[in-house]
Design a protein around this motif. Structure first.
Motif, mmCIF file in Angstrom:
data_model
loop_
_atom_site.group_PDB
_atom_site.id
_atom_site.type_symbol
_atom_site.label_atom_id
_atom_site.label_comp_id
_atom_site.label_asym_id
_atom_site.label_seq_id
_atom_site.Cartn_x
_atom_site.Cartn_y
_atom_site.Cartn_z
ATOM 1 N N ARG A 1 0.879 -1.168 0.000
ATOM 2 C CA ARG A 1 0.000 0.000 0.000
ATOM 3 C C ARG A 1 0.917 1.219 0.000
ATOM 4 O O ARG A 1 1.930 1.227 0.677
ATOM 5 C CB ARG A 1 -0.871 0.042 1.252
ATOM 6 N N THR A 2 0.573 2.229 -0.755
ATOM 7 C CA THR A 2 1.420 3.411 -0.780
ATOM 8 C C THR A 2 0.752 4.539 -0.028
ATOM 9 O O THR A 2 -0.472 4.597 0.072
ATOM 10 C CB THR A 2 1.703 3.887 -2.214
ATOM 11 N N GLY A 3 1.535 5.428 0.479
ATOM 12 C CA GLY A 3 1.028 6.622 1.136
ATOM 13 C C GLY A 3 1.981 7.748 0.831
ATOM 14 O O GLY A 3 3.076 7.800 1.358
ATOM 15 N N GLY A 4 1.621 8.624 -0.047
ATOM 16 C CA GLY A 4 2.470 9.764 -0.346
ATOM 17 C C GLY A 4 3.368 9.594 -1.543
ATOM 18 O O GLY A 4 4.281 10.371 -1.727
ATOM 19 N N GLY A 5 3.163 8.587 -2.369
ATOM 20 C CA GLY A 5 3.914 8.495 -3.616
ATOM 21 C C GLY A 5 3.572 9.703 -4.475
ATOM 22 O O GLY A 5 2.457 10.211 -4.432
ATOM 23 N N ALA A 6 4.539 10.187 -5.265
ATOM 24 C CA ALA A 6 4.288 11.440 -5.967
ATOM 25 C C ALA A 6 4.982 11.505 -7.315
ATOM 26 O O ALA A 6 5.907 10.748 -7.593
ATOM 27 C CB ALA A 6 4.757 12.607 -5.103
ATOM 28 N N LEU A 7 4.497 12.427 -8.135
ATOM 29 C CA LEU A 7 5.089 12.759 -9.420
ATOM 30 C C LEU A 7 5.135 14.271 -9.522
ATOM 31 O O LEU A 7 4.166 14.953 -9.205
ATOM 32 C CB LEU A 7 4.222 12.210 -10.574
ATOM 33 N N THR A 8 6.263 14.792 -9.967
ATOM 34 C CA THR A 8 6.379 16.193 -10.363
ATOM 35 C C THR A 8 6.958 16.170 -11.766
ATOM 36 O O THR A 8 8.001 15.563 -11.991
ATOM 37 C CB THR A 8 7.301 16.988 -9.413
ATOM 38 N N TYR A 9 6.251 16.811 -12.702
ATOM 39 C CA TYR A 9 6.655 16.727 -14.102
ATOM 40 C C TYR A 9 6.377 18.055 -14.794
ATOM 41 O O TYR A 9 5.314 18.651 -14.606
ATOM 42 C CB TYR A 9 5.883 15.598 -14.789
ATOM 43 N N LEU A 10 7.322 18.514 -15.599
ATOM 44 C CA LEU A 10 7.164 19.743 -16.373
ATOM 45 C C LEU A 10 6.835 19.356 -17.809
ATOM 46 O O LEU A 10 7.632 18.701 -18.483
ATOM 47 C CB LEU A 10 8.453 20.576 -16.320
ATOM 48 N N TYR A 11 5.667 19.770 -18.272
ATOM 49 C CA TYR A 11 5.125 19.351 -19.566
ATOM 50 C C TYR A 11 4.967 20.560 -20.480
ATOM 51 O O TYR A 11 4.531 21.622 -20.043
ATOM 52 C CB TYR A 11 3.771 18.674 -19.321
ATOM 53 N N SER A 12 5.319 20.390 -21.741
ATOM 54 C CA SER A 12 5.198 21.448 -22.751
ATOM 55 C C SER A 12 4.167 21.030 -23.794
ATOM 56 O O SER A 12 4.508 20.400 -24.798
ATOM 57 C CB SER A 12 6.546 21.681 -23.442
ATOM 58 N N PRO A 13 2.884 21.377 -23.591
ATOM 59 C CA PRO A 13 1.864 20.931 -24.536
ATOM 60 C C PRO A 13 1.826 21.732 -25.839
ATOM 61 O O PRO A 13 1.227 21.301 -26.812
ATOM 62 C CB PRO A 13 0.560 21.111 -23.758
ATOM 63 N N ASN A 14 2.446 22.925 -25.869
ATOM 64 C CA ASN A 14 2.498 23.769 -27.071
ATOM 65 C C ASN A 14 1.117 24.012 -27.665
ATOM 66 O O ASN A 14 0.899 23.817 -28.857
ATOM 67 C CB ASN A 14 3.431 23.156 -28.131
ATOM 68 N N THR A 15 0.188 24.442 -26.816
ATOM 69 C CA THR A 15 -1.183 24.680 -27.265
ATOM 70 C C THR A 15 -1.865 25.721 -26.390
ATOM 71 O O THR A 15 -1.413 25.974 -25.272
ATOM 72 C CB THR A 15 -2.004 23.373 -27.233
ATOM 73 N N THR A 16 -2.945 26.299 -26.933
ATOM 74 C CA THR A 16 -3.837 27.133 -26.123
ATOM 75 C C THR A 16 -5.216 26.476 -26.047
ATOM 76 O O THR A 16 -6.176 27.101 -25.611
ATOM 77 C CB THR A 16 -3.954 28.565 -26.695
ATOM 78 N N SER A 17 -5.300 25.214 -26.468
ATOM 79 C CA SER A 17 -6.532 24.435 -26.326
ATOM 80 C C SER A 17 -6.561 23.789 -24.943
ATOM 81 O O SER A 17 -5.532 23.670 -24.277
ATOM 82 C CB SER A 17 -6.590 23.333 -27.387
#
Length: 171
Positions: free
Chosen positions: A114-130
């Motif tokens: 069981r996990t408690g506090g697993g995390a992801l931090t990611y910088l994404y460049s979608p190149n859109t205004t949609s």
């Protein structure tokens, strides 16, 4: 022994003690333009070996194509029954109503954990205004058996995702 506070000056003149002699070119931007977020507490499971939408998603519409999205995700209570092998997690993006595409595989939760506090931090460049819909997908590892739980509601824990639009910057 002299008290620690006696060793420190009462004020520091930064201009006198530090001097910057270099130059910075092309740096700028990087301001948070908007932030959105959501939480998730729904019991969600699969026995599939193909990525399945957890139905936990956050939508944001960037104000410029040059903006970056800083994604912070925290999983509170994933669960894998004994013998199920592992559960894999991935971040998907849907832009402007198109089909969702995988951005990154980001976690492998091991057998009987069981996990408690697993995390992801990611910088994404979608190149859109949609509109960009960011979703967490999950699946059982190949060769496993039974069911894996992206969220096990028995624990009253809450998953969370925050997405911040960061104004364009240059490095």
């Amino acid at each position: 022994i002299m008290p620690f506070t006696k060793l420190l000056p009462t004020s520091i003149d930064l201009a006198q003690n530090f001097a910057f002699t270099g130059s910075v070119s092309g740096a700028g931007g990087g301001k948070v333009l908007q932030a959105v977020g959501g939480t998730f507490t729904t019991d969600t499971s699969t026995s599939s070996e193909s990525f399945t939408d957890s139905n936990f998603n956050v939508s944001i519409t960037p104000s410029a194509t040059s903006s970056k999205l800083l994604i912070n995700f925290s999983i509170a209570n994933a669960y894998i029954n004994s013998g199920n092998k592992d559960m894999l997690l991935a971040l998907y993006s849907e832009i402007g109503g198109a089909s969702a595409n995988k951005i990154i595989d980001f976690a492998q939760i091991r057998n009987d954990v069981r996990t408690g506090g697993g995390a992801l931090t990611y910088l994404y460049s979608p190149n859109t205004t949609s509109a960009v819909v960011l979703s967490i997908y999950f699946r059982r590892s190949t060769g496993g058996s039974g069911t894996v739980y992206f969220h096990n509601a028995n624990n009253n824990a809450t998953d969370s995702m925050t997405v911040m639009e960061i104004g364009a910057w240059q490095i």
